[in-house]
Design a protein around this motif. Structure first.
Motif, PDB file in Angstrom:
ATOM      1  N   ASP A 142       0.818  -1.218   0.000  1.00  0.00           N
ATOM      2  CA  ASP A 142       0.000   0.000   0.000  1.00  0.00           C
ATOM      3  C   ASP A 142       0.848   1.262   0.000  1.00  0.00           C
ATOM      4  O   ASP A 142       0.367   2.342   0.335  1.00  0.00           O
ATOM      5  N   GLN A 143       2.098   1.139  -0.417  1.00  0.00           N
ATOM      6  CA  GLN A 143       2.996   2.285  -0.476  1.00  0.00           C
ATOM      7  C   GLN A 143       3.408   2.602  -1.913  1.00  0.00           C
ATOM      8  O   GLN A 143       4.525   3.057  -2.177  1.00  0.00           O
ATOM      9  N   VAL A 144       2.520   2.358  -2.846  1.00  0.00           N
ATOM     10  CA  VAL A 144       2.803   2.615  -4.260  1.00  0.00           C
ATOM     11  C   VAL A 144       2.908   4.115  -4.506  1.00  0.00           C
ATOM     12  O   VAL A 144       1.971   4.872  -4.235  1.00  0.00           O
ATOM     13  N   GLN A 145       4.052   4.536  -5.000  1.00  0.00           N
ATOM     14  CA  GLN A 145       4.290   5.941  -5.324  1.00  0.00           C
ATOM     15  C   GLN A 145       3.913   6.160  -6.784  1.00  0.00           C
ATOM     16  O   GLN A 145       4.651   5.773  -7.690  1.00  0.00           O
ATOM     17  N   ALA A 146       2.767   6.772  -7.017  1.00  0.00           N
ATOM     18  CA  ALA A 146       2.270   6.941  -8.381  1.00  0.00           C
ATOM     19  C   ALA A 146       1.963   8.397  -8.660  1.00  0.00           C
ATOM     20  O   ALA A 146       1.234   9.042  -7.907  1.00  0.00           O
ATOM     21  N   SER A 147       2.497   8.908  -9.769  1.00  0.00           N
ATOM     22  CA  SER A 147       2.266  10.297 -10.145  1.00  0.00           C
ATOM     23  C   SER A 147       0.967  10.478 -10.916  1.00  0.00           C
ATOM     24  O   SER A 147       0.517  11.612 -11.123  1.00  0.00           O
ATOM     25  N   SER A 148       0.367   9.377 -11.361  1.00  0.00           N
ATOM     26  CA  SER A 148      -0.915   9.404 -12.058  1.00  0.00           C
ATOM     27  C   SER A 148      -1.674   8.133 -11.674  1.00  0.00           C
ATOM     28  O   SER A 148      -1.087   7.203 -11.114  1.00  0.00           O
ATOM     29  N   PRO A 149      -2.972   8.064 -11.965  1.00  0.00           N
ATOM     30  CA  PRO A 149      -3.743   6.892 -11.552  1.00  0.00           C
ATOM     31  C   PRO A 149      -3.180   5.588 -12.124  1.00  0.00           C
ATOM     32  O   PRO A 149      -2.976   5.484 -13.341  1.00  0.00           O
ATOM     33  N   PRO A 150      -2.913   4.594 -11.284  1.00  0.00           N
ATOM     34  CA  PRO A 150      -2.413   3.309 -11.776  1.00  0.00           C
ATOM     35  C   PRO A 150      -3.532   2.533 -12.470  1.00  0.00           C
ATOM     36  O   PRO A 150      -4.690   2.606 -12.076  1.00  0.00           O
ATOM     37  N   ALA A 151      -3.148   1.773 -13.487  1.00  0.00           N
ATOM     38  CA  ALA A 151      -4.156   1.018 -14.242  1.00  0.00           C
ATOM     39  C   ALA A 151      -3.895  -0.476 -14.254  1.00  0.00           C
ATOM     40  O   ALA A 151      -4.842  -1.264 -14.367  1.00  0.00           O
ATOM     41  N   SER A 152      -2.633  -0.880 -14.143  1.00  0.00           N
ATOM     42  CA  SER A 152      -2.328  -2.306 -14.216  1.00  0.00           C
ATOM     43  C   SER A 152      -1.049  -2.602 -13.436  1.00  0.00           C
ATOM     44  O   SER A 152      -0.265  -1.696 -13.115  1.00  0.00           O
ATOM     45  N   ALA A 153      -0.856  -3.887 -13.135  1.00  0.00           N
ATOM     46  CA  ALA A 153       0.347  -4.302 -12.413  1.00  0.00           C
ATOM     47  C   ALA A 153       0.759  -5.684 -12.877  1.00  0.00           C
ATOM     48  O   ALA A 153      -0.065  -6.481 -13.342  1.00  0.00           O
ATOM     49  N   SER A 154       2.043  -5.966 -12.742  1.00  0.00           N
ATOM     50  CA  SER A 154       2.575  -7.302 -12.996  1.00  0.00           C
ATOM     51  C   SER A 154       3.510  -7.657 -11.857  1.00  0.00           C
ATOM     52  O   SER A 154       3.988  -6.777 -11.130  1.00  0.00           O
ATOM     53  N   ALA A 155       3.766  -8.940 -11.672  1.00  0.00           N
ATOM     54  CA  ALA A 155       4.605  -9.372 -10.562  1.00  0.00           C
ATOM     55  C   ALA A 155       5.355 -10.640 -10.916  1.00  0.00           C
ATOM     56  O   ALA A 155       4.875 -11.459 -11.705  1.00  0.00           O
ATOM     57  N   VAL A 156       6.539 -10.787 -10.309  1.00  0.00           N
ATOM     58  CA  VAL A 156       7.362 -11.983 -10.473  1.00  0.00           C
ATOM     59  C   VAL A 156       7.816 -12.426  -9.092  1.00  0.00           C
ATOM     60  O   VAL A 156       8.330 -11.616  -8.305  1.00  0.00           O
ATOM     61  N   ALA A 157       7.637 -13.710  -8.768  1.00  0.00           N
ATOM     62  CA  ALA A 157       8.110 -14.271  -7.514  1.00  0.00           C
ATOM     63  C   ALA A 157       9.471 -14.919  -7.736  1.00  0.00           C
ATOM     64  O   ALA A 157       9.685 -15.607  -8.745  1.00  0.00           O
ATOM     65  N   GLY A 158      10.381 -14.690  -6.780  1.00  0.00           N
ATOM     66  CA  GLY A 158      11.716 -15.244  -6.901  1.00  0.00           C
ATOM     67  C   GLY A 158      11.917 -16.489  -6.061  1.00  0.00           C
ATOM     68  O   GLY A 158      11.044 -16.904  -5.303  1.00  0.00           O
ATOM     69  N   GLU A 159      13.072 -17.091  -6.197  1.00  0.00           N
ATOM     70  CA  GLU A 159      13.411 -18.281  -5.435  1.00  0.00           C
ATOM     71  C   GLU A 159      13.462 -17.965  -3.948  1.00  0.00           C
ATOM     72  O   GLU A 159      13.878 -16.872  -3.540  1.00  0.00           O
ATOM     73  N   ALA A 160      13.043 -18.936  -3.125  1.00  0.00           N
ATOM     74  CA  ALA A 160      12.994 -18.717  -1.683  1.00  0.00           C
ATOM     75  C   ALA A 160      13.461 -19.961  -0.953  1.00  0.00           C
ATOM     76  O   ALA A 160      13.464 -21.071  -1.502  1.00  0.00           O
TER      77      ALA A 160
END
Length: 253
Positions: A142-160
């Motif tokens: 919930d700490q997304v720094q956005a200068s304009s309204p966000p419309a989409s997101a993508s994500a990648v999970a790494g090795e753990a």
């Protein structure tokens, strides 16, 4: 951009993502082996190095996880800020911890607004604390720094790293919605284990008609063993008439 931090038995206040505090916490973990076995000390040292690395260098995923799958992403925003929600699932037969999660948020035109790879971010904004075998979980930034309204997101999970043995039990009770102007979810979190929790994140969300419409998180800097603390998560989004939920995976094993 708001970050609510709760101390056990204390109140709340505005805080910034503290780079110095993260390093200080890491050093404290490195020096805390005297209160545990050699195995526990080695584990704490590993955690400390992970915190220092993220604080100094930022998040970098070299190889995507073969165990943890990203099932979906969603962005929310309101006048108070923006949040990205990532649904992940551990498809393996073993628990995994500190799963790196790199997110990218874009606007309607495809321009990148935010990535969570900046040095100094707390571990809760760059990784999933714990995923049990087959577990599905909604991770929230919930700490997304956005200068304009966000419309989409993508994500990648790494090795753990995998986890052997039982994880500390963190229990939530009295979970209930809070009304505007501080709409969110509140309750009590209990550490039923003998392991002090550092940087414990409580994730909160709201659903209306099966759809996630609001979300947020609260961070407890420390929750001692066999203790309780109140928590309150403030939402980003519109939670009117929605059903609220909360969860808190153990942060320290």
């Amino acid at each position: 951009m708001r970050i609510w931090e709760w101390a056990a038995g204390g109140g709340r206040g505005w805080v910034a993502p503290p780079r110095i505090a993260l390093v200080a916490l890491a050093m404290a973990l490195l020096l805390s082996g005297c209160e545990s076995s050699q195995e526990r000390s080695a584990q704490l040292e590993h955690e400390a190095k992970h915190v220092v690395g993220a604080a100094v260098h930022g998040l970098l995923i070299r190889h995507a996880s073969t165990d943890v799958k990203v099932l979906g992403t969603q962005v929310l925003h309101d006048p108070e800020g923006a949040a990205v929600l990532v649904t992940v699932q551990n498809t393996s037969r073993h628990a995994v911890r500190d799963v790196p999660l790199a997110v990218t948020v874009k606007d309607a035109g495809g321009a990148v607004l935010y990535r969570n790879d900046a040095p100094g971010l707390e571990p809760g904004l760059t990784s999933v604390p714990l995923l049990g075998p087959g577990e599905r979980f909604i991770w929230i930034d919930d700490q997304v720094q956005a200068s304009s309204p966000p419309a989409s997101a993508s994500a990648v999970a790494g090795e753990a790293a995998t986890v052997a043995g039982a994880a500390p039990r963190i229990r939530l009770s009295g979970v209930h919605a809070t009304a505007a102007p501080e709409a969110g979810v509140a309750g009590t979190v209990a550490n039923d284990s003998g392991v002090t929790q550092h940087g414990l994140v409580v994730y909160g969300s709201a659903r209306r008609g099966g759809k996630l419409v609001a979300a947020g998180r609260a961070v407890l800097s420390e929750l001692p063993a066999h203790s309780t603390s109140p928590f309150q998560v403030l939402f980003i989004g519109d939670a009117r008439g929605a059903h609220v939920e909360a969860s808190a995976p153990p942060a320290t094993l």
